[in-house]
Write an enzyme that holds these catalytic residues in place. Structure first.
Site, mmCIF file in Angstrom:
data_model
loop_
_atom_site.group_PDB
_atom_site.id
_atom_site.type_symbol
_atom_site.label_atom_id
_atom_site.label_comp_id
_atom_site.label_asym_id
_atom_site.label_seq_id
_atom_site.Cartn_x
_atom_site.Cartn_y
_atom_site.Cartn_z
ATOM 1 N N ASP A 190 11.843 7.249 15.573
ATOM 2 C CA ASP A 190 11.464 5.844 15.679
ATOM 3 C C ASP A 190 11.647 5.429 17.142
ATOM 4 O OD1 ASP A 190 10.608 3.297 15.220
ATOM 5 O OD2 ASP A 190 11.899 2.924 13.504
HETATM 6 C C1 NOJ Z 1 9.874 0.443 15.265
HETATM 7 C C2 NOJ Z 1 9.742 0.375 13.788
HETATM 8 O O1 NOJ Z 1 11.000 0.584 13.184
HETATM 9 C C3 NOJ Z 1 8.765 1.392 13.220
HETATM 10 O O2 NOJ Z 1 8.599 1.139 11.859
HETATM 11 C C4 NOJ Z 1 7.463 1.336 13.947
HETATM 12 O O3 NOJ Z 1 6.545 2.226 13.387
HETATM 13 C C5 NOJ Z 1 7.715 1.639 15.409
HETATM 14 N N1 NOJ Z 1 8.606 0.631 15.957
HETATM 15 C C6 NOJ Z 1 6.442 1.690 16.221
HETATM 16 O O4 NOJ Z 1 5.874 0.463 16.364
#
Ligand code: NOJ
Length: 743
Positions: free
Chosen positions: A265
């Protein structure tokens, strides 16, 4: 490309080229002037110009023209002309926004969810994208957590069906097909269990709880063929999930058999340092690659350190090769080596984005995800009556949630716009009555779209606030029915939107109370990103319809339900707590040794002194304009042995005055086992549509896999003994039968 060619390509790549494939940066780096990138964000991340030019993938940029241009430039300068991957969060729609995922869970209709994912994939693919960071399949129990909106709820079985439906919708038979994108199951694992519902906090889960409740939906998404998995921000057993070898190597790769790309993430690899698990960026890179994380999203950990770690003999190059192989394999599966632009096509994108077909689907989904919690003979609305539509959500078009990267509220249909199409203007009036959150309320850290993006952009002064309220109250007094559209702001839920109070903003409650003083015939339409504390509005209204964040066609979907064009059939995918102090509350809990039963006066039972144990509205609950009579459960036998099946059936009869749809739910309980089993677990559901007076038999086949669990010795299977099953229309059904499983 043939496997052998791909292997040769990998062999021919330099170590640095390989490490570059493992970096993901935001597409904004390509939109900004390179010098300001290099002296700003890139510098902070420890990236140099060649990292940016050679990164294997970007996130967050869309548009066929722009992505084709980026791809062309990238491939021209890449030593092996490897295509780049374009990823984005298409959570519940690209431009046509469908109801938020929790709302889609309420539809209890995986096929609808599949169709919506397919439409989203089409809009995304023609806009040049290859991967969506969806579905989010984290099980959620605590409404304080802002991301419950992004999940399909508290039940592993429902979540699993929805996970596989979304993966199939995004990917189809093969992600290389036209109009398909690769799906990414996230966030592995346990992200939905953030302690106290506070964003990014630890998940404190026993291995049994993880396996029993949390793992099934990830597994279902993987079994459906998802090409990517994203790591979670939280720790599991005190180890950040992103660098957790047991979780990623033993469980994800080993037990679940996931062979696709594992992406971290956003900045999660670097955060392992802040967690206190890695010493520095180099150690973080080492630990993440050892866990098998293929792509580093938005940190310089891999770019700065991986090559050196290999050269120093700390990390074997084979670990890097393994990751890069999976990335190249994904690019190949998407067909990018044959056509690096895949479906990027401006004309086709324009044709399909917000097309009539997608809007119709969004409208259908909005109607099907509404959940009717209360109705005292006031709905469907009688169009001959004088109706006042009141509340900030009457006009508000910000109904697509805060997880709609490309969606725009200008494309949304408000309640007023939809009502205008149907209701005679002589009988209706429209008033906001209050602002969304009220004067002086600020959301910190939303900079770009914070207060300025609030539905009541224009700041009301005290005078306007008073005037609007008085006008709304006057209209309510003159009307026979008030349709009151209130709820959370769309900024109240989503990532980093944890709340300690689950209330509707005070300014709207004030409006509600003033209206309730002059007119008892209130139909509340609730807009919400999560279960809220709705005791007061539930008690003082005649009808209560949960509309969630309903998406682009929200107004139409809601008015379809209010007028009876669509008979509501949604069911809660997550319990609505009595109040916040009850969180987390969920139906599939374990029995205590002293379970409280209604009416018990003995003090020493498991209960609160001040509130009931039961949620205000439980999982699986939702009304229709029809009534359904469900016969006692009939079993075709009272005992069966392993390897056999038993059938449970009910006859469902529509005894109401409208054709309608009911969700018939099957729950199971293993009464005594080598480990305590939940009081009830959903094991099947079926939607049945019946005309007035029509009846149908709904049957469920129960086999031993439905009765299996992780036994005391860690093996999976069922155990002989007494079982209870329930078949009904909510998790609180008492329509029960018993049978024995024999050896
Ligand atoms: C953080 C989020 O937790 C995740 O779900 C998301 O896909 C990513 N950012 C990318 O935007």
């Amino acid at each position: 490309m043939e496997k052998q060619q791909l292997e040769e390509l990998l062999k021919d790549m330099s170590l640095q080229e390989k490490v570059d494939q493992m970096l993901q940066i935001t597409g904004r780096f390509y939109q900004m002037d390179i010098n300001s990138v290099l002296t700003g964000p890139a510098l902070q991340m420890g990236l140099i110009e060649s990292d940016i030019n050679m990164a294997g993938s970007i996130l967050g940029t869309y548009g066929a023209k722009e992505l084709k241009q980026i791809q062309k430039t990238y491939m021209e300068q890449h030593p092996h002309h490897i295509p780049m991957l374009f990823m984005m969060d298409i959570i519940h729609g690209m431009k046509t926004i469908f109801p938020m995922p929790l709302a889609m869970g309420a539809s209890f209709e995986p096929e609808l969810v599949r169709r919506c994912a397919q439409a989203s994939a089409k809009e995304a693919a023609y806009s040049g994208l290859h991967v969506t960071f969806s579905p989010m399949v984290d099980l959620v129990r605590d409404a304080r957590w802002g991301r419950v909106m992004e999940s399909t709820g508290e039940d592993p079985y429902l979540n699993s069906r929805m996970a596989e439906a979304q993966v199939r919708g995004f990917q189809g038979e093969s992600m290389s097909e036209e109009g398909r994108v690769c799906a990414c199951v996230k966030h592995f694992a346990g992200y939905g269990a953030a302690v106290a519902g506070r964003e990014y906090s630890a998940a404190e889960l026993s291995e049994r709880t993880l396996r029993q409740y949390y793992f099934p939906a990830y597994k279902a998404g993987i079994d459906a063929g998802a090409g990517m998995v994203m790591t979670a921000f939280n720790t599991i057993d005190n180890i950040p999930a992103t660098a957790n070898r047991w979780l990623m190597r033993d469980i994800l790769r080993g037990e679940m058999g996931f062979g696709g790309v594992l992406i971290s993430d956003f900045s999660a690899i670097l955060e392992t340092v802040v967690h206190g698990y890695a010493e520095d960026k180099k150690d973080a890179a080492k630990k993440a690659v050892e866990a098998g994380v293929d792509i580093d999203m938005m940190t310089g950990c891999y770019s700065e350190n991986l090559a050196e770690l290999v050269e120093q003999g700390i990390v074997p190059e084979s670990l890097v090769d393994e990751c890069v192989w999976r990335i190249l394999d994904l690019k190949n599966k998407l067909g990018l080596f044959d056509n690096p632009y895949k479906d990027a096509d401006e004309a086709k994108a324009e044709e399909v984005i917000l097309c009539r077909e997608h809007r119709a689907l969004a409208r259908e989904a909005a109607g099907k995800s509404c959940v009717l919690l209360k109705n005292e003979n006031i709905l469907p609305l009688n169009k001959e009556k004088k109706i006042a539509f009141i509340g900030p959500y009457t006009y508000c078009k910000k109904i697509i949630s805060n997880w709609s990267v490309a969606g725009e509220s200008k494309d949304c249909v408000s309640v007023k716009e939809a009502a205008d199409e149907i209701f005679d203007s002589i009988h209706t009036s429209y008033h906001a009555g209050s602002q969304m959150t009220g004067r002086k309320v600020r959301f910190e850290g939303f900079s770009a779209f914070g207060k300025a993006a609030e539905p009541d952009d224009e700041e009301w002064g005290e005078e306007k606030e008073r005037k609007e309220l008085e006008e709304a109250v006057r209209a309510a007094k003159e009307a026979e029915i008030v349709v009151l559209s209130v709820g959370e702001s769309y900024l109240h839920s989503g990532e980093a939107c944890s709340r300690a109070f689950l209330d509707i903003p005070e300014v709207q409650m004030n409006l509600f109370r003033r209206i309730a003083e002059v007119n008892p015939n209130i139909v509340v339409v609730l807009f919400n990103g999560r279960p809220l504390d709705i005791r007061e509005i539930s008690a003082k209204s005649k009808a209560l319809l949960v509309a969630w964040m309903p998406g682009t066609e929200g107004g139409h979907g809601i008015v379809d339900v209010l007028t009876g064009k669509v008979n509501p059939s949604g069911k809660l995918p997550m319990s609505f707590p009595y109040c916040v102090g009850q969180c987390p509350v969920f139906y599939n809990e374990l029995s205590t040794g002293r379970p409280y039963r209604e009416g018990d006066t003995n003090r020493y039972f498991s209960k609160y002194l001040d509130i009931p144990n039961k949620p205000l509205y439980p999982f699986g609950y939702g009304l229709s304009y029809s009534e359904f009579e469900i016969s006692p459960v009939k079993l075709n036998k009272n005992s069966f042995c392993e390897g056999d099946v038993i059938t449970a059936s009910v006859t469902v009869k529509n005894t109401g005055e409208f054709p309608g749809t009911e969700v018939i739910q099957l729950y199971v309980q293993d009464v005594a086992a080598s480990v305590a089993r939940p009081v009830k677990e959903l094991k099947g559901f079926e939607k049945v549509t019946l005309r007035e007076s029509e009846e149908a038999v709904v049957s469920f086949r129960i086999d031993e896999t439905m009765l299996s669990f992780i036994r005391a010795d860690g093996t999976v299977g069922c155990e002989p003994g007494l079982f209870r099953i329930w078949v009904g229309n909510s998790s609180e059904t008492s329509n029960m039968a018993e049978f024995w499983l024999t050896k």
